[in-house]
Design a protein around this motif. Structure first.
Motif, PDB file in Angstrom:
ATOM      1  N   ALA A  18      -7.047  -3.284  -7.388  1.00 59.54           N
ATOM      2  CA  ALA A  18      -6.376  -3.299  -6.079  1.00 59.54           C
ATOM      3  C   ALA A  18      -7.363  -3.596  -4.955  1.00 59.54           C
ATOM      4  O   ALA A  18      -7.072  -4.384  -4.050  1.00 59.54           O
ATOM      5  CB  ALA A  18      -5.673  -1.960  -5.840  1.00 59.54           C
ATOM      6  N   ALA A  19      -8.541  -2.968  -5.000  1.00 66.47           N
ATOM      7  CA  ALA A  19      -9.552  -3.190  -3.961  1.00 66.47           C
ATOM      8  C   ALA A  19     -10.009  -4.645  -3.951  1.00 66.47           C
ATOM      9  O   ALA A  19     -10.144  -5.253  -2.886  1.00 66.47           O
ATOM     10  CB  ALA A  19     -10.742  -2.260  -4.172  1.00 66.47           C
ATOM     11  N   LEU A  20     -10.233  -5.212  -5.131  1.00 65.37           N
ATOM     12  CA  LEU A  20     -10.686  -6.607  -5.197  1.00 65.37           C
ATOM     13  C   LEU A  20      -9.586  -7.566  -4.747  1.00 65.37           C
ATOM     14  O   LEU A  20      -9.863  -8.530  -4.032  1.00 65.37           O
ATOM     15  CB  LEU A  20     -11.172  -6.946  -6.606  1.00 65.37           C
ATOM     16  CG  LEU A  20     -12.493  -6.303  -6.995  1.00 65.37           C
ATOM     17  CD1 LEU A  20     -12.820  -6.583  -8.453  1.00 65.37           C
ATOM     18  CD2 LEU A  20     -13.624  -6.782  -6.093  1.00 65.37           C
ATOM     19  N   ASN A  21      -8.354  -7.311  -5.160  1.00 65.82           N
ATOM     20  CA  ASN A  21      -7.248  -8.171  -4.700  1.00 65.82           C
ATOM     21  C   ASN A  21      -7.138  -8.132  -3.188  1.00 65.82           C
ATOM     22  O   ASN A  21      -6.939  -9.160  -2.539  1.00 65.82           O
ATOM     23  CB  ASN A  21      -5.927  -7.741  -5.343  1.00 65.82           C
ATOM     24  CG  ASN A  21      -5.752  -8.302  -6.728  1.00 65.82           C
ATOM     25  OD1 ASN A  21      -6.159  -9.422  -7.015  1.00 65.82           O
ATOM     26  ND2 ASN A  21      -5.150  -7.524  -7.612  1.00 65.82           N
ATOM     27  N   ASP A  22      -7.299  -6.944  -2.614  1.00 67.03           N
ATOM     28  CA  ASP A  22      -7.214  -6.782  -1.163  1.00 67.03           C
ATOM     29  C   ASP A  22      -8.353  -7.503  -0.456  1.00 67.03           C
ATOM     30  O   ASP A  22      -8.147  -8.182   0.549  1.00 67.03           O
ATOM     31  CB  ASP A  22      -7.227  -5.284  -0.821  1.00 67.03           C
ATOM     32  CG  ASP A  22      -7.090  -5.041   0.666  1.00 67.03           C
ATOM     33  OD1 ASP A  22      -6.147  -5.588   1.274  1.00 67.03           O
ATOM     34  OD2 ASP A  22      -7.933  -4.307   1.227  1.00 67.03           O
ATOM     35  N   ARG A  23      -9.571  -7.366  -0.959  1.00 69.52           N
ATOM     36  CA  ARG A  23     -10.756  -7.921  -0.295  1.00 69.52           C
ATOM     37  C   ARG A  23     -10.967  -9.409  -0.559  1.00 69.52           C
ATOM     38  O   ARG A  23     -11.472 -10.123   0.311  1.00 69.52           O
ATOM     39  CB  ARG A  23     -12.012  -7.167  -0.741  1.00 69.52           C
ATOM     40  CG  ARG A  23     -12.033  -5.728  -0.370  1.00 69.52           C
ATOM     41  CD  ARG A  23     -12.358  -5.575   1.077  1.00 69.52           C
ATOM     42  NE  ARG A  23     -12.270  -4.170   1.444  1.00 69.52           N
ATOM     43  CZ  ARG A  23     -12.237  -3.741   2.672  1.00 69.52           C
ATOM     44  NH1 ARG A  23     -12.299  -4.585   3.657  1.00 69.52           N
ATOM     45  NH2 ARG A  23     -12.143  -2.464   2.933  1.00 69.52           N
TER      46      ARG A  23
END
Length: 100
Positions: A18-23
C-alpha cells in the motif's frame, strides 16, 4: 542494496504494498511474490524491476531492496529503481502503525 529500517516488528507485506502504491503511483506494478509472503516485487518495465524483502528482527523490521536482473541489468536497477523504491519506503513513514 538499499535497506530501510522500520522501528516496528509487525510491518506487514500489505502495508508495504500500500505504501509503495501510494508513493510510486500507477506506472509501477507492486505485488507480493507468489509463494514468498515476505517478498514484494516492484516493476516499472520488463527491464526495470526490484524486490523488497521484509526481515523482522527483535526491535525493528528491515526492508532490503534488491535490484532485479542479471549482471549489468542488476547493477543498473540497484542504482535506479531500487533507490527510488527505498526512498519511497523511507518517505512512507511505516514507523507508525496504520490507523483503523
Amino acid at each position: 542494496m538499499p535497506t530501510v529500517t522500520v522501528s516496528r516488528t509487525d510491518v506487514t507485506p500489505d502495508e508495504v504494498v500500500a505504501a509503495l502504491n501510494d508513493r510510486l503511483g500507477a506506472k509501477y506494478t507492486v505485488e507480493p511474490k507468489e509463494g514468498h509472503p515476505d517478498v514484494i516485487h516492484v516493476e516499472l518495465s520488463l527491464m526495470s524491476t526490484c524486490r523488497v524483502h521484509l526481515v523482522p528482527e527483535a526491535t525493528a523490521t528491515k526492508l532490503h531492496v534488491h535490484g532485479g536482473g542479471i549482471i549489468i541489468g542488476r547493477i543498473v536497477n540497484e542504482l535506479g529503481i531500487a533507490n527510488r523504491v527505498a526512498r519511497a519506503l523511507r518517505d512512507a513513514n511505516l514507523d507508525r502503525p496504520p490507523t483503523a
